[in-house]
Design a protein around this motif. Structure first.
Motif, PDB file in Angstrom:
ATOM      1  N   LEU A  77      20.873  -1.777  -7.791  1.00  0.00           N
ATOM      2  CA  LEU A  77      20.496  -0.465  -7.250  1.00  0.00           C
ATOM      3  C   LEU A  77      18.974  -0.360  -7.234  1.00  0.00           C
ATOM      4  O   LEU A  77      18.318  -0.804  -8.176  1.00  0.00           O
ATOM      5  N   PHE A  78      18.451   0.241  -6.181  1.00  0.00           N
ATOM      6  CA  PHE A  78      17.008   0.496  -6.117  1.00  0.00           C
ATOM      7  C   PHE A  78      16.803   1.997  -6.319  1.00  0.00           C
ATOM      8  O   PHE A  78      17.270   2.794  -5.495  1.00  0.00           O
ATOM      9  N   SER A  79      16.130   2.364  -7.426  1.00  0.00           N
ATOM     10  CA  SER A  79      15.934   3.781  -7.745  1.00  0.00           C
ATOM     11  C   SER A  79      14.481   4.164  -7.593  1.00  0.00           C
ATOM     12  O   SER A  79      13.586   3.330  -7.755  1.00  0.00           O
ATOM     13  N   ARG A  80      14.295   5.454  -7.337  1.00  0.00           N
ATOM     14  CA  ARG A  80      12.920   5.981  -7.185  1.00  0.00           C
ATOM     15  C   ARG A  80      12.804   7.296  -7.953  1.00  0.00           C
ATOM     16  O   ARG A  80      13.704   8.138  -7.892  1.00  0.00           O
ATOM     17  N   TYR A  81      11.712   7.426  -8.699  1.00  0.00           N
ATOM     18  CA  TYR A  81      11.422   8.658  -9.439  1.00  0.00           C
ATOM     19  C   TYR A  81      10.056   9.141  -8.989  1.00  0.00           C
ATOM     20  O   TYR A  81       9.088   8.374  -9.026  1.00  0.00           O
ATOM     21  N   ARG A  82       9.955  10.412  -8.575  1.00  0.00           N
ATOM     22  CA  ARG A  82       8.646  11.019  -8.253  1.00  0.00           C
ATOM     23  C   ARG A  82       8.753  12.524  -8.465  1.00  0.00           C
ATOM     24  O   ARG A  82       9.855  13.039  -8.686  1.00  0.00           O
TER      25      ARG A  82
ATOM     26  N   ASN B  81      17.071  11.597  -9.973  1.00  0.00           N
ATOM     27  CA  ASN B  81      16.276  10.567  -9.303  1.00  0.00           C
ATOM     28  C   ASN B  81      16.861  10.321  -7.916  1.00  0.00           C
ATOM     29  O   ASN B  81      17.751  11.049  -7.477  1.00  0.00           O
ATOM     30  N   GLU B  82      16.332   9.308  -7.253  1.00  0.00           N
ATOM     31  CA  GLU B  82      16.834   8.975  -5.915  1.00  0.00           C
ATOM     32  C   GLU B  82      17.187   7.500  -5.895  1.00  0.00           C
ATOM     33  O   GLU B  82      16.567   6.696  -6.602  1.00  0.00           O
ATOM     34  N   GLN B  83      18.157   7.147  -5.075  1.00  0.00           N
ATOM     35  CA  GLN B  83      18.541   5.737  -4.945  1.00  0.00           C
ATOM     36  C   GLN B  83      18.590   5.359  -3.473  1.00  0.00           C
ATOM     37  O   GLN B  83      18.976   6.177  -2.635  1.00  0.00           O
ATOM     38  N   MET B  84      18.211   4.123  -3.195  1.00  0.00           N
ATOM     39  CA  MET B  84      18.245   3.683  -1.805  1.00  0.00           C
ATOM     40  C   MET B  84      19.688   3.645  -1.348  1.00  0.00           C
ATOM     41  O   MET B  84      20.571   3.175  -2.066  1.00  0.00           O
TER      42      MET B  84
ATOM     43  N   ASP C 156       9.620   1.349   1.190  1.00  0.00           N
ATOM     44  CA  ASP C 156       8.824   2.383   1.876  1.00  0.00           C
ATOM     45  C   ASP C 156       9.554   2.896   3.102  1.00  0.00           C
ATOM     46  O   ASP C 156       9.444   4.055   3.480  1.00  0.00           O
ATOM     47  N   GLN C 157      10.295   1.973   3.759  1.00  0.00           N
ATOM     48  CA  GLN C 157      10.967   2.349   5.016  1.00  0.00           C
ATOM     49  C   GLN C 157      12.413   2.788   4.795  1.00  0.00           C
ATOM     50  O   GLN C 157      13.082   3.220   5.721  1.00  0.00           O
ATOM     51  N   GLY C 158      12.917   2.624   3.571  1.00  0.00           N
ATOM     52  CA  GLY C 158      14.348   2.860   3.321  1.00  0.00           C
ATOM     53  C   GLY C 158      14.711   4.330   3.217  1.00  0.00           C
ATOM     54  O   GLY C 158      13.857   5.200   3.063  1.00  0.00           O
ATOM     55  N   GLN C 159      15.995   4.584   3.329  1.00  0.00           N
ATOM     56  CA  GLN C 159      16.540   5.936   3.176  1.00  0.00           C
ATOM     57  C   GLN C 159      17.034   6.097   1.743  1.00  0.00           C
ATOM     58  O   GLN C 159      17.821   5.263   1.271  1.00  0.00           O
ATOM     59  N   PHE C 160      16.597   7.156   1.083  1.00  0.00           N
ATOM     60  CA  PHE C 160      17.029   7.395  -0.299  1.00  0.00           C
ATOM     61  C   PHE C 160      17.942   8.616  -0.369  1.00  0.00           C
ATOM     62  O   PHE C 160      17.860   9.519   0.473  1.00  0.00           O
ATOM     63  N   GLU C 161      18.814   8.623  -1.373  1.00  0.00           N
ATOM     64  CA  GLU C 161      19.719   9.761  -1.555  1.00  0.00           C
ATOM     65  C   GLU C 161      19.742  10.166  -3.027  1.00  0.00           C
ATOM     66  O   GLU C 161      19.241   9.420  -3.882  1.00  0.00           O
ATOM     67  N   ASP C 162      20.348  11.294  -3.303  1.00  0.00           N
ATOM     68  CA  ASP C 162      20.416  11.816  -4.670  1.00  0.00           C
ATOM     69  C   ASP C 162      21.142  10.830  -5.587  1.00  0.00           C
ATOM     70  O   ASP C 162      22.277  10.440  -5.309  1.00  0.00           O
ATOM     71  N   GLY C 163      20.481  10.457  -6.684  1.00  0.00           N
ATOM     72  CA  GLY C 163      21.053   9.480  -7.603  1.00  0.00           C
ATOM     73  C   GLY C 163      22.288   9.970  -8.350  1.00  0.00           C
ATOM     74  O   GLY C 163      23.018   9.176  -8.937  1.00  0.00           O
ATOM     75  N   ARG C 164      22.513  11.291  -8.339  1.00  0.00           N
ATOM     76  CA  ARG C 164      23.664  11.838  -9.073  1.00  0.00           C
ATOM     77  C   ARG C 164      24.986  11.284  -8.548  1.00  0.00           C
ATOM     78  O   ARG C 164      25.981  11.277  -9.263  1.00  0.00           O
ATOM     79  N   LYS C 165      24.973  10.791  -7.294  1.00  0.00           N
ATOM     80  CA  LYS C 165      26.194  10.257  -6.675  1.00  0.00           C
ATOM     81  C   LYS C 165      26.854   9.167  -7.496  1.00  0.00           C
ATOM     82  O   LYS C 165      28.067   9.010  -7.487  1.00  0.00           O
ATOM     83  N   THR C 166      26.031   8.346  -8.170  1.00  0.00           N
ATOM     84  CA  THR C 166      26.603   7.196  -8.879  1.00  0.00           C
ATOM     85  C   THR C 166      26.639   7.397 -10.395  1.00  0.00           C
ATOM     86  O   THR C 166      26.859   6.441 -11.135  1.00  0.00           O
ATOM     87  N   ALA C 167      26.441   8.643 -10.843  1.00  0.00           N
ATOM     88  CA  ALA C 167      26.430   8.862 -12.301  1.00  0.00           C
ATOM     89  C   ALA C 167      27.779   9.401 -12.770  1.00  0.00           C
ATOM     90  O   ALA C 167      28.447  10.140 -12.046  1.00  0.00           O
ATOM     91  N   GLY C 168      28.162   9.042 -13.980  1.00  0.00           N
ATOM     92  CA  GLY C 168      29.374   9.602 -14.591  1.00  0.00           C
ATOM     93  C   GLY C 168      29.171  11.095 -14.854  1.00  0.00           C
ATOM     94  O   GLY C 168      28.051  11.610 -14.749  1.00  0.00           O
TER      95      GLY C 168
END
Ligand SMILES: O=C(O)CCC(=O)C(=O)O
Ligand SMILES: [Fe+2]
Length: 224
Positions: free
Chosen positions: A83-88, A43-46, A22-34
């Motif tokens: 990895l901690f991912s978030r989808y909303r 999605n988003e990843q912490m 809840d308190q973490g900073q998330f970023e665009d999940g595309r960063k770690t995708a091939g």
């Protein structure tokens, strides 16, 4: 073999993880995708720079690797950082297959097994099923918080769009000491049978023979 494993995290552990997320900073999940997975990943990843990620990772990794069913089914040699991912808000991850090799240097590994550990109560969000496409057809997984699904990394899979609430998961990849999924299943079945026998009749001579066979099959197959 695709396996669901229940009760990996206790309610207390889940509350701790959720509060930190809840308190973490998330970023665009595309960063770690091939390059091809990036086309369908939304999605988003912490953020890994976030200090709390380290302790969260350590707790989840310990709970997973100490779980007896996880040990029997996965027989891990190496594991990626979790990895901690978030989808909303309609987020989704379209069909893809995970990269066969991940990490760098000493952390480099072949991905044999992928896992998703569900962190939110399934009633708290709509959609967000993990869908695997196998020769037996599509299977969907939306598990109780604290439960995980493990599946061969060779599987084509996707995450259905989340249309209400948020779906948070801990995900990772493992290189197994047993590379072949069919061989891992043989060991899993034998180990399950021998433990059931042990519960029924203790350390009988049949139990000893099964234990010997299990050990010797690992001598044929294990990469260490
Ligand atoms: O969130 C999931 O259940 C799986 C996500 C996934 O397929 C991936 O990150 O490669
Ligand atoms: Fe994936």
């Amino acid at each position: 073999m695709i396996l669901c494993i229940g009760n990996i995290l206790s309610d207390q552990q889940l509350n701790q993880v959720r509060t930190a997320l809840d308190q973490g900073q998330f970023e665009d999940g595309r960063k770690t995708a091939g390059w091809h997975a990036r086309l369908v990943k939304n999605n988003e990843q912490m953020q890994v720079a976030d200090d709390t990620v380290k302790s969260l990772r350590a707790g989840v990794e310990k709970a997973l690797t100490e779980h007896p069913v996880f040990q029997m089914a996965v027989r891990p040699a190496k594991m990626t950082p979790i990895l901690f991912s978030r989808y909303r808000d309609g987020m989704t991850y379209g069909n893809h297959v995970d990269d066969p090799v991940m990490g760098r240097g000493a952390g480099r590994l072949r991905t044999d097994i992928s896992f998703t550990l569900f962190l939110d109560d399934p009633d708290s969000y709509d959609g967000g099923e993990l869908v695997t496409e196998t020769s037996a057809g599509e299977q969907t997984y939306k598990l109780p918080a604290g439960s995980a699904v493990i599946y061969p990394s060779s599987t084509l899979h996707r995450v259905a769009p989340v249309t209400r609430g948020q779906r948070r998961v801990a995900i990772g990849w493992i290189q197994s000491t047993i590379r072949d999924p069919a061989q891992r299943e043989v060991l899993f079945d034998l180990d399950t049978a021998r433990r059931t026998l042990f519960e029924r009749e203790g350390k009988s001579s049949e139990f000893d023979l099964l234990t010997k066979s299990l050990a010797n099959l690992q001598r044929f197959w294990a990469e260490v």
